[in-house]
Design a protein around this motif. Sequence first.
Motif, PDB file in Angstrom:
ATOM      1  N   GLY A  88      49.914 -26.171 -60.972  1.00  0.00           N
ATOM      2  CA  GLY A  88      48.633 -25.695 -60.462  1.00  0.00           C
ATOM      3  C   GLY A  88      47.701 -26.834 -60.096  1.00  0.00           C
ATOM      4  O   GLY A  88      46.968 -26.766 -59.105  1.00  0.00           O
ATOM      5  N   VAL A  89      47.734 -27.900 -60.878  1.00  0.00           N
ATOM      6  CA  VAL A  89      46.934 -29.093 -60.559  1.00  0.00           C
ATOM      7  C   VAL A  89      47.450 -29.715 -59.265  1.00  0.00           C
ATOM      8  O   VAL A  89      46.672 -30.070 -58.376  1.00  0.00           O
ATOM      9  CB  VAL A  89      46.971 -30.111 -61.733  1.00  0.00           C
ATOM     10  CG1 VAL A  89      46.343 -31.440 -61.326  1.00  0.00           C
ATOM     11  CG2 VAL A  89      46.264 -29.534 -62.958  1.00  0.00           C
ATOM     12  N   GLU A  90      48.765 -29.821 -59.128  1.00  0.00           N
ATOM     13  CA  GLU A  90      49.351 -30.397 -57.908  1.00  0.00           C
ATOM     14  C   GLU A  90      49.030 -29.565 -56.672  1.00  0.00           C
ATOM     15  O   GLU A  90      48.774 -30.121 -55.607  1.00  0.00           O
ATOM     16  CB  GLU A  90      50.870 -30.506 -58.058  1.00  0.00           C
ATOM     17  CG  GLU A  90      51.325 -31.541 -59.057  1.00  0.00           C
ATOM     18  CD  GLU A  90      52.822 -31.521 -59.284  1.00  0.00           C
ATOM     19  OE1 GLU A  90      53.338 -32.560 -59.703  1.00  0.00           O
ATOM     20  OE2 GLU A  90      53.482 -30.470 -59.056  1.00  0.00           O
ATOM     21  N   TYR A  91      49.049 -28.250 -56.803  1.00  0.00           N
ATOM     22  CA  TYR A  91      48.780 -27.376 -55.668  1.00  0.00           C
ATOM     23  C   TYR A  91      47.287 -27.216 -55.391  1.00  0.00           C
ATOM     24  O   TYR A  91      46.903 -26.556 -54.435  1.00  0.00           O
ATOM     25  CB  TYR A  91      49.415 -26.000 -55.888  1.00  0.00           C
ATOM     26  CG  TYR A  91      50.922 -26.042 -56.048  1.00  0.00           C
ATOM     27  CD1 TYR A  91      51.720 -26.851 -55.250  1.00  0.00           C
ATOM     28  CD2 TYR A  91      51.554 -25.272 -57.012  1.00  0.00           C
ATOM     29  CE1 TYR A  91      53.089 -26.885 -55.403  1.00  0.00           C
ATOM     30  CE2 TYR A  91      52.926 -25.301 -57.172  1.00  0.00           C
ATOM     31  CZ  TYR A  91      53.694 -26.115 -56.362  1.00  0.00           C
ATOM     32  OH  TYR A  91      55.057 -26.146 -56.520  1.00  0.00           O
ATOM     33  N   GLY A  92      46.448 -27.800 -56.258  1.00  0.00           N
ATOM     34  CA  GLY A  92      45.006 -27.732 -56.062  1.00  0.00           C
ATOM     35  C   GLY A  92      44.386 -26.424 -56.508  1.00  0.00           C
ATOM     36  O   GLY A  92      43.260 -26.105 -56.120  1.00  0.00           O
ATOM     37  N   TRP A  93      45.083 -25.645 -57.323  1.00  0.00           N
ATOM     38  CA  TRP A  93      44.544 -24.371 -57.794  1.00  0.00           C
ATOM     39  C   TRP A  93      43.454 -24.579 -58.830  1.00  0.00           C
ATOM     40  O   TRP A  93      42.584 -23.745 -58.991  1.00  0.00           O
ATOM     41  CB  TRP A  93      45.648 -23.495 -58.371  1.00  0.00           C
ATOM     42  CG  TRP A  93      46.702 -23.111 -57.372  1.00  0.00           C
ATOM     43  CD1 TRP A  93      46.595 -23.126 -56.002  1.00  0.00           C
ATOM     44  CD2 TRP A  93      48.021 -22.669 -57.658  1.00  0.00           C
ATOM     45  NE1 TRP A  93      47.770 -22.718 -55.427  1.00  0.00           N
ATOM     46  CE2 TRP A  93      48.667 -22.425 -56.423  1.00  0.00           C
ATOM     47  CE3 TRP A  93      48.720 -22.457 -58.832  1.00  0.00           C
ATOM     48  CZ2 TRP A  93      49.971 -21.975 -56.331  1.00  0.00           C
ATOM     49  CZ3 TRP A  93      50.026 -22.007 -58.745  1.00  0.00           C
ATOM     50  CH2 TRP A  93      50.638 -21.769 -57.508  1.00  0.00           C
ATOM     51  N   TRP A  94      43.539 -25.668 -59.596  1.00  0.00           N
ATOM     52  CA  TRP A  94      42.527 -26.029 -60.586  1.00  0.00           C
ATOM     53  C   TRP A  94      42.602 -27.526 -60.818  1.00  0.00           C
ATOM     54  O   TRP A  94      43.552 -28.187 -60.400  1.00  0.00           O
ATOM     55  CB  TRP A  94      42.709 -25.266 -61.904  1.00  0.00           C
ATOM     56  CG  TRP A  94      44.121 -25.235 -62.409  1.00  0.00           C
ATOM     57  CD1 TRP A  94      44.809 -26.251 -62.988  1.00  0.00           C
ATOM     58  CD2 TRP A  94      45.032 -24.132 -62.354  1.00  0.00           C
ATOM     59  NE1 TRP A  94      46.087 -25.865 -63.300  1.00  0.00           N
ATOM     60  CE2 TRP A  94      46.252 -24.563 -62.925  1.00  0.00           C
ATOM     61  CE3 TRP A  94      44.940 -22.829 -61.893  1.00  0.00           C
ATOM     62  CZ2 TRP A  94      47.359 -23.733 -63.033  1.00  0.00           C
ATOM     63  CZ3 TRP A  94      46.048 -22.026 -62.010  1.00  0.00           C
ATOM     64  CH2 TRP A  94      47.231 -22.461 -62.577  1.00  0.00           C
ATOM     65  N   GLU A  95      41.603 -28.051 -61.491  1.00  0.00           N
ATOM     66  CA  GLU A  95      41.574 -29.478 -61.789  1.00  0.00           C
ATOM     67  C   GLU A  95      42.337 -29.762 -63.070  1.00  0.00           C
ATOM     68  O   GLU A  95      42.404 -28.933 -63.968  1.00  0.00           O
ATOM     69  CB  GLU A  95      40.137 -29.961 -61.940  1.00  0.00           C
ATOM     70  CG  GLU A  95      39.389 -30.011 -60.622  1.00  0.00           C
ATOM     71  CD  GLU A  95      38.055 -30.699 -60.752  1.00  0.00           C
ATOM     72  OE1 GLU A  95      37.907 -31.564 -61.636  1.00  0.00           O
ATOM     73  OE2 GLU A  95      37.167 -30.366 -59.969  1.00  0.00           O
ATOM     74  N   GLY A  96      42.889 -30.959 -63.147  1.00  0.00           N
ATOM     75  CA  GLY A  96      43.580 -31.390 -64.352  1.00  0.00           C
ATOM     76  C   GLY A  96      42.588 -31.777 -65.431  1.00  0.00           C
ATOM     77  O   GLY A  96      41.385 -31.912 -65.185  1.00  0.00           O
ATOM     78  N   VAL A  97      43.085 -31.947 -66.633  1.00  0.00           N
ATOM     79  CA  VAL A  97      42.222 -32.272 -67.761  1.00  0.00           C
ATOM     80  C   VAL A  97      42.077 -33.769 -67.971  1.00  0.00           C
ATOM     81  O   VAL A  97      41.330 -34.198 -68.830  1.00  0.00           O
ATOM     82  CB  VAL A  97      42.741 -31.628 -69.063  1.00  0.00           C
ATOM     83  CG1 VAL A  97      42.671 -30.125 -68.970  1.00  0.00           C
ATOM     84  CG2 VAL A  97      44.157 -32.089 -69.371  1.00  0.00           C
ATOM     85  N   THR A  98      42.797 -34.563 -67.203  1.00  0.00           N
ATOM     86  CA  THR A  98      42.752 -36.003 -67.401  1.00  0.00           C
ATOM     87  C   THR A  98      42.881 -36.725 -66.072  1.00  0.00           C
ATOM     88  O   THR A  98      43.428 -36.188 -65.122  1.00  0.00           O
ATOM     89  CB  THR A  98      43.880 -36.447 -68.359  1.00  0.00           C
ATOM     90  OG1 THR A  98      43.750 -37.846 -68.583  1.00  0.00           O
ATOM     91  CG2 THR A  98      45.252 -36.191 -67.787  1.00  0.00           C
ATOM     92  N   ALA A  99      42.344 -37.922 -66.038  1.00  0.00           N
ATOM     93  CA  ALA A  99      42.565 -38.781 -64.882  1.00  0.00           C
ATOM     94  C   ALA A  99      43.816 -39.590 -65.168  1.00  0.00           C
ATOM     95  O   ALA A  99      43.835 -40.388 -66.091  1.00  0.00           O
ATOM     96  CB  ALA A  99      41.373 -39.695 -64.672  1.00  0.00           C
ATOM     97  N   CYS A 100      44.859 -39.359 -64.423  1.00  0.00           N
ATOM     98  CA  CYS A 100      46.120 -40.058 -64.661  1.00  0.00           C
ATOM     99  C   CYS A 100      46.031 -41.448 -64.063  1.00  0.00           C
ATOM    100  O   CYS A 100      45.737 -41.604 -62.880  1.00  0.00           O
ATOM    101  CB  CYS A 100      47.280 -39.296 -64.033  1.00  0.00           C
ATOM    102  SG  CYS A 100      47.601 -37.738 -64.868  1.00  0.00           S
ATOM    103  N   THR A 101      46.289 -42.419 -64.885  1.00  0.00           N
ATOM    104  CA  THR A 101      46.267 -43.800 -64.447  1.00  0.00           C
ATOM    105  C   THR A 101      47.485 -44.512 -64.985  1.00  0.00           C
ATOM    106  O   THR A 101      48.178 -44.008 -65.863  1.00  0.00           O
ATOM    107  CB  THR A 101      44.997 -44.532 -64.953  1.00  0.00           C
ATOM    108  OG1 THR A 101      44.970 -44.449 -66.374  1.00  0.00           O
ATOM    109  CG2 THR A 101      43.743 -43.896 -64.385  1.00  0.00           C
ATOM    110  N   ALA A 102      47.712 -45.706 -64.471  1.00  0.00           N
ATOM    111  CA  ALA A 102      48.846 -46.505 -64.912  1.00  0.00           C
ATOM    112  C   ALA A 102      48.548 -47.132 -66.272  1.00  0.00           C
ATOM    113  O   ALA A 102      47.388 -47.281 -66.657  1.00  0.00           O
ATOM    114  CB  ALA A 102      49.133 -47.593 -63.882  1.00  0.00           C
ATOM    115  N   ASN A 103      49.592 -47.508 -66.982  1.00  0.00           N
ATOM    116  CA  ASN A 103      49.427 -48.214 -68.250  1.00  0.00           C
ATOM    117  C   ASN A 103      48.834 -49.589 -67.991  1.00  0.00           C
ATOM    118  O   ASN A 103      49.179 -50.244 -67.021  1.00  0.00           O
ATOM    119  CB  ASN A 103      50.773 -48.367 -68.961  1.00  0.00           C
ATOM    120  CG  ASN A 103      51.313 -47.047 -69.436  1.00  0.00           C
ATOM    121  OD1 ASN A 103      50.556 -46.137 -69.741  1.00  0.00           O
ATOM    122  ND2 ASN A 103      52.617 -46.945 -69.504  1.00  0.00           N
TER     123      ASN A 103
END
Length: 158
Positions: A88-103
């Motif tokens: 759902g986050v990928e399809y833009g249906w809702w926002e994710g709960v975290t900002a995904c970043t690199a290690n």
Amino acid sequence: MQQNPVILARWIALLVPGALIAGAWVFQLAGYPPCEMCHWQRWPHYAAIAAAGASFLAVSRMGSRVTLVALAAILIAVSGAIGAFHAGVEYGWWEGVTACTANLPTGDNFLEAIMAAPVIRCDRAPWSLIGISLAGFNAIISLGAAGAILWLLKARRA
């Protein structure tokens, strides 16, 4: 010869998360690094593999085997639910709960390493087939397998 539904459920509980984890590793080795939510989906599968594997090693008391297989089914469903949320986050249906970043790397060239590190976003599907992302496939397969396992466990009492 009729197959015992518990035996079939045990095999599904072991093989489905094993295959999904193997597939995730293949994609990772092929150059598709996992985002944070991808890792979230893997942990319940690892635990499901352990529970299903333990069901094969459990003493012949049927109750303990069924409990371990049911636990594996629940863990597989949890991964599927996380996969559905991630899709759902990928399809833009809702926002994710975290900002995904690199290690973040360590060392002398810390700033250079940060600037050169790829950012792996959770809201972009790096691969899809017929419009379904890897997270979407995990959701479909995991929720379907969990339902089948629980149905088989219930069918043993019928």
